[in-house]
Design an enzyme around this catalytic site. Sequence first.
Site, PDB file in Angstrom:
ATOM      1  N   GLY A  96       0.827  -1.330   0.000  1.00 47.42           N
ATOM      2  CA  GLY A  96       0.000   0.000   0.000  1.00 47.42           C
ATOM      3  C   GLY A  96       0.805   1.294   0.000  1.00 47.42           C
TER       4      GLY A  96
ATOM      5  N   THR B 159       1.651   2.426  -1.006  1.00 50.25           N
ATOM      6  CA  THR B 159       2.701   3.275  -1.577  1.00 50.25           C
ATOM      7  C   THR B 159       2.106   4.480  -2.300  1.00 50.25           C
ATOM      8  OG1 THR B 159       4.075   1.344  -1.881  1.00 50.25           O
ATOM      9  CG2 THR B 159       4.601   3.254  -3.237  1.00 50.25           C
ATOM     10  N   VAL B 160       2.825   5.610  -2.260  1.00 46.01           N
ATOM     11  CA  VAL B 160       2.430   6.784  -3.032  1.00 46.01           C
ATOM     12  C   VAL B 160       3.593   7.206  -3.916  1.00 46.01           C
ATOM     13  CG1 VAL B 160       0.680   7.636  -1.441  1.00 46.01           C
ATOM     14  CG2 VAL B 160       3.038   8.375  -1.126  1.00 46.01           C
TER      15      VAL B 160
ATOM     16  N   MET C  52       3.092   2.938  -8.719  1.00 47.42           N
ATOM     17  CA  MET C  52       3.156   2.344  -7.386  1.00 47.42           C
ATOM     18  C   MET C  52       2.284   1.099  -7.313  1.00 47.42           C
ATOM     19  SD  MET C  52       1.041   5.345  -5.472  1.00 47.42           S
ATOM     20  CE  MET C  52       0.029   6.427  -6.469  1.00 47.42           C
TER      21      MET C  52
END
Length: 535
Positions: free
Chosen positions: A354, A355-356, A436
């Site tokens: 779960g 990344t941005v 991502m």
Amino acid sequence: MNYDALKNSYPSRRSVVYGRKGMVCTSQPLAAQAGLDMIKKGGNAIDAIIATASCMTVLEPTSNGIGSDAFALVWTKGQLHGLNASGKAPMSLDIDTVKSLGHNSMPKRGWIPVMVPGAPSAWAELSEKYGRLPFEEVLKPAITYAEEGYGVSPVISRLWGNSYREFSAEFAGEEYEPWFQTFAPKGHAPAPGEVWNSLELADTLRKIAATKSKAIYQGELADAIDAFSQKTGGYIRKSDLEDYWCKWVEPIHTNYRGYDIWEMPPNGNGIIALMALNILRGFEFTERDTAETIHKQLEAMKLAFTDGKHYVSDETAMRVTTDEMLSEEYAARRRALIGRDAIMPSAGDPKCGGTVYMCAADGEGNMVSYIQSNYWGFGSGIVIPGTGISLQNRGYSFSLNKEDANCLAPGKKAFHTIIPAFLTKDGEAVGPFGVMGGFMQPQGHLQVITNTLDFHMNPQEALDAPRWQWTGGKDIEVERGFPYALTEELVRRGHNIKVLPESLNFGRGQIIWKDENGTLTGATEPRTDGTVAAW
């Protein structure tokens, strides 16, 4: 990039966005606008990315937080620089300790997978080395959103709800209580448009701003992390935080169709995308949506990913060099394994010979490709009381097999899925890009690059096009929009195809390309709430 050569060959769900003075792309509109505001105030792309990244810890806490890791590729004054802000395992944690607790593999949640957070050091280091505005100025938008609140966006509300349901069912123990107090203070995850804020997180961001991030590594925030860890059975200590700071590294690259694609070196897995492109470089593609094209892309990615998972680790534990993994000799040997039918991949030997995600650019030529992550949704589930700091669970990717390159060891960096990327041609910047989403990331990079350079799609088309994802063995997932005839032909070639309705499984990307006139062209992911803020 010369757009005269690009054809609108794929129906796009939205248009590209143009700008001249500045541009920020990310998955949260408020964060992108905060970054662009920094450029309008006289800052540069580096200031913009710090403002955007710090805002994202507030605006998209499902994917990242103060406890995140980060990587950055920074183009400035005609050169590309890499910043590795991934954390290290606590010195008190080793394989024997984890196994003595009854685990045969690293757990996903709790204190065991927690590693030193790297993102705050990245913000301070980027600001100190290349920023123009005061550090406290660029963190003001994040502080304001944390203090005053904001309406939660639809996709993030959905992800937040998924985590709340999982944590409510599984979390028991004092160490998890602060997560519910911070992220579900009303007893539920925020609905779309519902306002969420955290005064504690605002106060933490002020302390980070005032100390240029030293508070989290040496000051009172480090003390708070240490105290809660000791109280609730954690392993991280203040000494682990004191011994950490991010590190500048040399980016790695390969050439594909006359362009150089740049990634971060290991412990990041960007090298997987480069290895797959090296394999594909030996083929010619004229059409995207054919079984032959997709089959070869899948097989190349399978081979590269299998090698990456076998060899990539902390640079001090690597058993082969990046040069060996990226050599043309090795690419040719792997390419020769690709035939008509799907294969079961196994690691090769590169010694055979779960990344941005967000990106920013300004009118002066500075460009940044940046990514930060708490790993799986909300990371470890550990939030430090009174601070709003949610800690990542990157240690989950460690192996407990002492023979593996990526095995757990005190003070060691783990194999990392988050990877920013950058494109250049003839020594000039084309721009930053990234996709991502865990192990989808190098696969997304490959598809964006081949869509752009082989099939002449503009940036938005390159992101919109339906994606595939290799998940292991001969198993492939494809989006619902993937052509049915292609899935049928791939099945006949031996691939196990699963069509998924959930687009979030296929990554969330952003792109900024600069053309020969200096015009910036931005594109954002249709699979999330993304936006391109342009000036």
